[in-house]
Design a protein around this motif. Structure first.
Motif, PDB file in Angstrom:
ATOM      1  N   ASP A   1       0.655  -1.381  -0.037  1.00 54.44           N
ATOM      2  CA  ASP A   1       0.124  -0.428  -0.114  1.00 54.44           C
ATOM      3  C   ASP A   1       0.602   1.138   0.179  1.00 54.44           C
ATOM      4  N   PRO A   2       0.536   2.592  -0.471  1.00 52.42           N
ATOM      5  CA  PRO A   2       0.740   3.468  -0.832  1.00 52.42           C
ATOM      6  C   PRO A   2       1.663   4.143   0.114  1.00 52.42           C
ATOM      7  N   GLU A   3       1.362   3.363   1.478  1.00 52.90           N
ATOM      8  CA  GLU A   3       1.023   4.745   2.668  1.00 52.90           C
ATOM      9  C   GLU A   3       1.913   3.635   3.506  1.00 52.90           C
ATOM     10  N   HIS A   4       2.520   2.434   2.706  1.00 51.57           N
ATOM     11  CA  HIS A   4       3.895   2.054   3.709  1.00 51.57           C
ATOM     12  C   HIS A   4       5.001   2.352   2.596  1.00 51.57           C
ATOM     13  N   ASP A   5       4.773   3.665   1.347  1.00 51.28           N
ATOM     14  CA  ASP A   5       6.626   3.598   0.675  1.00 51.28           C
ATOM     15  C   ASP A   5       7.621   3.618   1.086  1.00 51.28           C
TER      16      ASP A   5
ATOM     17  N   ASP B   1       6.816  -3.806  -7.315  1.00 41.58           N
ATOM     18  CA  ASP B   1       6.855  -3.351  -8.526  1.00 41.58           C
ATOM     19  C   ASP B   1       6.161  -4.601  -8.657  1.00 41.58           C
ATOM     20  N   ARG B   2       7.209  -6.129  -8.991  1.00 51.06           N
ATOM     21  CA  ARG B   2       6.053  -7.307  -8.828  1.00 51.06           C
ATOM     22  C   ARG B   2       4.617  -6.614  -9.259  1.00 51.06           C
ATOM     23  N   ALA B   3       4.196  -7.008  -7.887  1.00 52.06           N
ATOM     24  CA  ALA B   3       2.894  -6.878  -7.052  1.00 52.06           C
ATOM     25  C   ALA B   3       1.815  -6.017  -8.265  1.00 52.06           C
ATOM     26  N   ARG B   4       2.228  -5.341  -8.201  1.00 51.10           N
ATOM     27  CA  ARG B   4       1.939  -3.539  -9.326  1.00 51.10           C
ATOM     28  C   ARG B   4       1.840  -4.130 -11.529  1.00 51.10           C
TER      29      ARG B   4
END
Length: 103
Positions: A44-48, A96-99
């Motif tokens: 999730d972006p909040e954990h970037d 990145d692979r998941a996205r």
């Protein structure tokens, strides 16, 4: 066989049992609720920001393991090639692979 040889045993080691506790406590509603409440999706972006820190630490660790740890004669690795492939994965953000797969 590698573990048996490393331990200098004369007989084969029986297979280790697999223990999967996933879902074992789902019937205990308060425990399941607590576990579900504390779960995160690290992609999730909040954990970037924290994922970036973790990835940098993983890259540094991978380099150190290759450069120093694996160079020791005291280190026994069943398959260095396979182990190095695993270390290679530490250099890439799994999200990145998941996205890419999801996109």
């Amino acid at each position: 066989d590698d573990l048996r040889d490393f331990l200098e045993l004369t007989e084969d080691i029986p297979p280790f049992p697999t223990v999967n506790t996933a879902g074992k406590f789902d019937h205990l509603v308060p425990i399941k609720q607590q576990v579900d409440k504390e779960k995160i999706d690290i992609c999730d972006p909040e954990h970037d920001e924290i994922r970036e820190v973790l990835l940098e630490k993983a890259k540094l660790s991978s380099r150190w393991i290759r450069s120093f740890f694996l160079q020791s004669d005291d280190v026994v690795v069943s398959s260095r090639q396979h182990f190095r492939k695993i270390l290679d994965t530490w250099n890439h953000d799994p999200c990145d692979r998941a996205r890419t797969a999801a996109g």
